[in-house]
Each structure stands twice: as C-alpha cells, then as structure tokens.
Design a protein around this motif. Structure first.
Motif, short mmCIF file in Angstrom:
data_model
loop_
_atom_site.label_atom_id
_atom_site.label_comp_id
_atom_site.label_asym_id
_atom_site.label_seq_id
_atom_site.Cartn_x
_atom_site.Cartn_y
_atom_site.Cartn_z
N TYR A 1 -116.29 -1.51 -9.42
CA TYR A 1 -116.13 -2.56 -8.43
C TYR A 1 -115.08 -2.11 -7.38
CZ TYR A 1 -115.83 -7.39 -6.23
OH TYR A 1 -115.58 -8.29 -5.44
N LEU B 1 -112.71 -2.60 -3.80
CA LEU B 1 -112.31 -3.61 -2.90
C LEU B 1 -111.55 -2.87 -1.74
CD1 LEU B 1 -111.84 -4.83 -5.82
CD2 LEU B 1 -111.85 -6.87 -4.56
N SER C 1 -120.04 -3.25 -4.91
CA SER C 1 -120.18 -2.94 -6.30
C SER C 1 -120.76 -1.55 -6.77
CB SER C 1 -121.12 -3.95 -7.16
OG SER C 1 -122.51 -3.57 -6.95
N ILE D 1 -123.42 -0.39 -7.85
CA ILE D 1 -124.83 -0.51 -7.78
C ILE D 1 -125.31 -0.06 -6.33
CG2 ILE D 1 -125.16 -1.54 -9.97
CD1 ILE D 1 -125.85 -3.84 -8.07
N ARG E 1 -111.58 -1.48 -9.87
CA ARG E 1 -111.34 -2.02 -11.19
C ARG E 1 -112.55 -1.46 -12.07
NH1 ARG E 1 -115.06 -5.90 -12.99
NH2 ARG E 1 -116.00 -7.28 -11.34
N GLY F 1 -114.36 -3.17 -16.06
CA GLY F 1 -114.95 -4.63 -16.55
C GLY F 1 -114.15 -5.71 -16.31
N ALA F 2 -112.86 -5.56 -16.52
CA ALA F 2 -111.77 -6.56 -16.65
C ALA F 2 -111.41 -6.83 -15.30
CB ALA F 2 -110.39 -6.24 -17.46
N ASN F 3 -110.40 -7.75 -15.06
CA ASN F 3 -110.24 -8.21 -13.35
C ASN F 3 -108.89 -7.29 -12.89
OD1 ASN F 3 -112.23 -9.78 -12.05
ND2 ASN F 3 -110.72 -11.35 -11.95
#
Lengths: 111, 115
Positions: free
Chosen positions: A32, A34, A51, A53, A93, A95-97
């Motif tokens: 992900y 940003l 994301s 994908i 990031r 999987g965790a934030n």
C-alpha cells in the motif's frame, strides 16, 4: 537503511504545468502506497493512495502511478497551482499499519 | 470532528532535562502512532499503540524514551534525560482500523529543541 527514497529534495514548476514527484522503494512486500502533503508548522496530510494490485489511481488533479517491477511510485499534479507548494512525502507499508516515509520533496509552484 | 492534537507545539530544554509530549488522537481511533522527523530527514516510526497496548515499539531509539497510553485515550511520550540528538519534530498520528485503506491522521507535531 532507508526503505523509501525520494531523491529530489526540491522541485520548481510553473503554475499550470505538470508536477511530477518520484519515489523509489526497496521492499517488494510493501502493499500500500500513499502520498502525504505537508505545509510548514503543520502535520502531514493524506493526499492520495494506491494499493499494489493497481497501477494508477486518480483523484481530481492528482494521479499516482505505481510500477511494481521497478519499485517506483510517482505523483502527478496537473495543472499545478501555487497552493500546491508544500513538502510531499511518499509513504509505504506492509500488512501492518506502520508507515515508512521518504525524506520528502519540496514543491514550489511559481505563479 | 476534532483532529489529532499535540501539546506543546514547541519545547526548548537543556541536555539532561526531562520533557513530556502529549497527544490526543481523534475520538474513537484505537490506533495511535508516534513518529519523529529530524531536520531534513525522513519521518521515522517510533511506536504504535492499539488502544492501551503497545503493538510495535521497534522504532524507539533507546530506553530514555517512554511512551504510555493509559485508558486507551491520550498518549504521552517522555524523554528522560534528553540528549542533543533528540531534537526534532515529534508527530502523533491516529487511525480508526488496522489494515485496509485507513490513512493515518497526523497532528501538527511538537518541535523539541535540546540545547
């Protein structure tokens, strides 16, 4: 070792033209991405995300492009406006934030 | 809704003194993060709370830094004793949910200067 790199510390663009900000990352597990915008004496403000994908996400004047094979992310602003002058941070990031940030690019839009 | 608020906005202390930074997250946000930016460098992760529990404190530089979030609401970050290299802007951020596309909302930061 820095996992997110913004190699251009600054960028100047004429009003109305396109601004292109670039970001490279090293970890292929990032899923992900940003962009944050920061004005002086304020905290970073979320701008746009994508994301892993997808390869493109558009929101008004802002478009983010993701090239996973090159591990490269870019933000296009068109047309650029003087109010866009700020420091732009790329962040990623897993999987965790928790976010990993780049060092930022200072964009100056010249009227 | 009120954003993330941080207090104080600026703090100037001498080496060896103690400073406590406070962060009030957005109401209802279970996730609270501390980040730090040393001048010109990246915004670096310090730690992450989920409610009152420390989920990840891998970014804390050393044991001179102590973060707490009693009751799962506001958080404090104490530096004791402060060293020159602790100078920088300390940002707090919060988010509603883990995972998904929940961006972090940042406060305006506390600028700490250690002289």
């Amino acid at each position: 070792d820095q996992q997110v790199k913004q190699n251009s510390p600054s960028l100047s663009v004429q009003e109305g033209r396109i601004s292109i900000l670039n970001c490279d990352y090293t970890n292929s597990m990032f899923d992900y991405f940003l962009w944050y915008k920061k004005y002086p004496a304020e905290g970073p403000t979320f701008l746009i995300s994508i994301s892993s994908i997808k390869d493109k996400n558009e929101d008004g004047r802002f478009t983010v492009f993701l090239n996973k094979s090159a591990k490269h992310l870019s933000l296009h602003i068109v047309p650029s406006q003087p109010g866009d002058s700020a420091v732009y941070f790329c962040a990623t990031r897993t999987g965790a934030n928790n976010l990993f940030f780049g060092t930022g690019t200072r964009l100056t839009v010249i009227p | 809704e009120a954003g993330v608020t941080q207090f104080p906005s600026h703090s100037v202390i001498e080496k060896g003194q103690t400073v406590t930074l406070r962060c009030d997250p957005i109401s209802g946000h279970d996730n609270l993060y501390w980040y730090r930016r040393v001048m010109g460098k990246e915004i670096k992760f310090l730690l992450h709370f989920v409610k009152e529990s420390k989920q990840d404190e891998s970014g804390m530089p050393n044991n001179r830094f102590l973060a707490e979030r009693t009751g799962g609401t506001y958080s404090t970050l104490k530096v004791q004793p402060a060293e020159l290299e602790d100078s920088g802007v300390y940002f707090c951020a919060s988010s509603q949910a883990l995972g998904g596309y929940s961006p972090l909302h940042f406060g305006n930061g506390t600028r700490l200067t250690v002289t």
